[in-house]
Motif scaffolding. Structure first.
Motif, short mmCIF file in Angstrom:
data_model
loop_
_atom_site.label_atom_id
_atom_site.label_comp_id
_atom_site.label_asym_id
_atom_site.label_seq_id
_atom_site.Cartn_x
_atom_site.Cartn_y
_atom_site.Cartn_z
N ALA A 30 -5.49 22.51 -34.49
CA ALA A 30 -5.16 23.82 -34.45
C ALA A 30 -3.74 24.03 -33.92
O ALA A 30 -3.74 23.27 -32.77
CB ALA A 30 -6.06 24.60 -33.66
N LEU A 31 -2.88 24.45 -34.51
CA LEU A 31 -1.46 24.49 -34.02
C LEU A 31 -0.95 25.94 -33.74
O LEU A 31 -1.32 26.95 -34.27
CB LEU A 31 -0.55 24.10 -35.09
CG LEU A 31 0.96 24.12 -34.98
CD1 LEU A 31 1.46 23.02 -33.96
CD2 LEU A 31 1.66 23.88 -36.26
N ASP A 32 -0.62 26.18 -32.35
CA ASP A 32 0.07 27.51 -31.91
C ASP A 32 1.10 27.20 -30.90
O ASP A 32 1.19 26.31 -30.37
CB ASP A 32 -1.28 28.15 -31.54
CG ASP A 32 -0.86 29.88 -31.31
OD1 ASP A 32 0.27 30.41 -31.76
OD2 ASP A 32 -1.64 30.71 -30.96
N GLY A 33 1.68 28.42 -30.51
CA GLY A 33 2.72 28.46 -29.38
C GLY A 33 2.01 29.34 -28.51
O GLY A 33 1.49 30.36 -28.72
N ASN B 140 -7.03 5.96 -46.37
CA ASN B 140 -8.13 6.21 -45.80
C ASN B 140 -8.17 7.86 -45.38
O ASN B 140 -8.98 8.07 -44.51
CB ASN B 140 -8.51 5.30 -44.69
CG ASN B 140 -8.72 3.95 -44.97
OD1 ASN B 140 -9.22 3.63 -46.36
ND2 ASN B 140 -8.02 3.06 -44.19
N LEU B 141 -7.49 8.55 -46.16
CA LEU B 141 -7.64 9.89 -45.71
C LEU B 141 -7.89 10.78 -47.14
O LEU B 141 -7.54 10.19 -48.02
CB LEU B 141 -6.30 10.63 -45.18
CG LEU B 141 -5.90 10.28 -43.89
CD1 LEU B 141 -4.58 11.23 -43.43
CD2 LEU B 141 -7.09 11.31 -42.91
N PRO B 142 -8.50 11.84 -47.19
CA PRO B 142 -9.07 12.70 -48.28
C PRO B 142 -7.96 13.26 -48.77
O PRO B 142 -6.69 13.44 -48.37
CB PRO B 142 -10.03 13.72 -47.63
CG PRO B 142 -9.73 13.68 -46.11
CD PRO B 142 -9.19 12.31 -45.85
N SER B 143 -8.11 13.77 -49.98
CA SER B 143 -6.95 14.45 -50.87
C SER B 143 -6.41 15.63 -50.15
O SER B 143 -5.06 15.78 -50.06
CB SER B 143 -7.51 14.81 -52.26
OG SER B 143 -8.07 13.64 -52.96
N TYR B 144 -7.19 16.45 -49.56
CA TYR B 144 -6.77 17.40 -48.84
C TYR B 144 -6.99 17.45 -47.19
O TYR B 144 -7.86 17.21 -46.81
CB TYR B 144 -7.83 18.74 -49.21
CG TYR B 144 -7.51 18.96 -50.75
CD1 TYR B 144 -6.77 19.90 -51.08
CD2 TYR B 144 -8.57 18.52 -51.70
CE1 TYR B 144 -6.65 20.16 -52.48
CE2 TYR B 144 -8.22 18.60 -53.07
CZ TYR B 144 -7.38 19.76 -53.40
OH TYR B 144 -7.37 19.92 -54.75
N VAL B 145 -5.77 17.55 -46.66
CA VAL B 145 -5.90 17.68 -45.19
C VAL B 145 -4.90 18.87 -44.74
O VAL B 145 -4.14 19.37 -45.31
CB VAL B 145 -5.14 16.32 -44.64
CG1 VAL B 145 -5.98 15.12 -44.76
CG2 VAL B 145 -3.75 16.18 -45.24
N SER B 146 -5.26 19.41 -43.49
CA SER B 146 -4.55 20.40 -43.26
C SER B 146 -4.54 20.67 -41.61
O SER B 146 -5.79 20.06 -40.82
CB SER B 146 -5.10 21.84 -43.67
OG SER B 146 -6.32 22.18 -43.15
N PHE B 147 -3.48 21.22 -41.21
CA PHE B 147 -3.74 21.62 -39.67
C PHE B 147 -4.37 23.20 -39.58
O PHE B 147 -3.69 23.89 -40.49
CB PHE B 147 -2.69 21.74 -38.90
CG PHE B 147 -2.15 20.21 -38.15
CD1 PHE B 147 -2.50 19.81 -37.28
CD2 PHE B 147 -1.88 19.34 -39.24
CE1 PHE B 147 -2.00 18.73 -36.59
CE2 PHE B 147 -1.57 18.06 -38.91
CZ PHE B 147 -1.59 17.81 -37.51
N GLU B 148 -5.20 23.63 -38.80
CA GLU B 148 -5.53 25.21 -38.84
C GLU B 148 -4.32 25.79 -38.21
O GLU B 148 -4.37 25.31 -36.73
CB GLU B 148 -7.02 25.46 -38.36
CG GLU B 148 -7.36 26.73 -38.43
CD GLU B 148 -7.54 27.37 -39.88
OE1 GLU B 148 -7.28 28.58 -40.14
OE2 GLU B 148 -7.52 26.69 -40.82
N GLN B 149 -3.69 26.75 -38.48
CA GLN B 149 -2.63 27.27 -37.58
C GLN B 149 -2.97 28.74 -37.45
O GLN B 149 -4.04 29.39 -37.82
CB GLN B 149 -1.19 27.29 -38.42
CG GLN B 149 -1.05 26.00 -39.01
CD GLN B 149 -1.54 25.97 -40.50
OE1 GLN B 149 -2.08 26.85 -41.18
NE2 GLN B 149 -1.79 24.81 -41.00
N HIS B 150 -2.23 29.33 -36.39
CA HIS B 150 -2.07 30.72 -35.99
C HIS B 150 -0.88 31.62 -36.30
O HIS B 150 0.15 31.21 -36.24
CB HIS B 150 -2.74 30.89 -34.75
CG HIS B 150 -2.55 32.27 -33.99
ND1 HIS B 150 -1.42 32.72 -33.50
CD2 HIS B 150 -3.58 33.06 -34.00
CE1 HIS B 150 -2.16 34.03 -33.04
NE2 HIS B 150 -3.23 34.06 -33.28
#
Length: 289
Positions: A172-175, A247-257
């Motif tokens: 989770a990414l935020d400032g 060794n990572l799945p096709s879809y990766v993401s960071f959940e952002q704000h």
């Protein structure tokens, strides 16, 4: 004897006495009440009483349990401990750490800390930055650890899915804007849109609110895009320095704000076109890992 000569001798004697008094004042090493630190300081009286009689109150006072405090003190002591001299006893590592914790917990003013710990203001101003650096140095390997392998990233993603129902989420990414006093000769550089002077902290956390990455110090007037452009996380993401190639799945993401989400998605999708909404991923793919 000439009366005028007597007057000159008396005047010279008075000047000499004043000069000697002035030199004696200059040679004063420390104020007497500061020298009685071990008799009246909150470290030697209050903290010891709290730790032995009411540890719960001690935790409220420094925001650390007795066990955590002693562990942190053991870690930082080699970095902040000073030797006694012939002139005076050094401020102990325990005093240095406790003083800094009180500043962090309650935002104590320097004048307040001087009265509580009976340590001079110039010395306090040098103690705090030194202890800050020591705490960061000893705790960083444990609490600021960015995953480096596919298995570690899978663990982060698994925790997000099981605890928050976010599939394939890697952080989770935020400032956060941190208010500061205006620095000299900085003009409006740190003046933000809310009318305060601040610096910006950008952070990525895992599912348990533990920091994976922190970047602090961007000037308050910077936009989210400006912070991201100068952040070394951007370079690491775009150059595949933090996410393993296998060794990572096709879809990766960071959940952002808010705006950081758009910025990060734009940056990552340039490198990984398949990065899209994490909720599209088949949860079975994650559970099978």
């Amino acid at each position: 004897m000439d009366p005028s000569s007597d007057e000159e001798v008396a005047a010279a004697a008075i000047v000499l006495l004043k000069w000697k008094k002035k030199q004696m004042k200059k040679r004063l090493w420390t104020r007497p009440w500061l020298a009685r630190r071990q008799e009246g300081s909150v470290y030697y009286k209050l903290l010891r009483e709290l730790s032995s009689e009411v540890p719960d109150t001690m935790r409220k006072w420094i925001h650390l349990s007795k066990e955590a405090y002693l562990k942190l003190l053991q870690l930082v002591t080699p970095l902040i401990e000073k030797e006694d001299t012939n002139m005076r006893d050094a401020v102990t590592a325990g005093e240095r750490l406790t003083l800094t914790l009180r500043y962090l917990v309650a935002g104590e003013t320097q004048a307040s800390l001087v009265c509580q710990f009976q340590i001079s203001a110039p010395l306090i101003s040098s103690i705090s930055p030194e202890v800050f650096r020591a705490i960061y140095q000893v705790l960083k390997p444990t609490y600021f650890k960015l995953p480096t392998s596919g298995d570690e990233w899978h663990q982060v993603a698994s925790s997000y899915y099981s605890q928050w129902n976010f599939p394939m989420c890697l952080g989770a990414l935020d400032g956060k804007r941190v208010l500061i006093a205006k620095s000299p000769n900085t003009g409006s550089e740190y003046y933000d849109y809310k009318g305060h002077f601040s610096i910006i902290m950008l952070a990525v956390v895992d599912a348990d609110y533990k920091f994976l990455y922190v970047d602090a110090g961007a000037c308050g007037r910077a936009s989210d895009g400006g912070v991201w452009e100068k952040c070394n996380l951007k370079e690491a993401v775009e150059n595949n320095l933090i996410l393993p190639q296998k060794n990572l799945p096709s879809y990766v993401s960071f959940e952002q704000h808010q705006d950081f989400g758009t910025i990060f998605n734009n940056a990552t999708q340039k490198k990984w076109p398949n990065v899209a909404s994490a909720v599209k991923v088949d949860a079975g793919a994650l559970q099978s890992k």
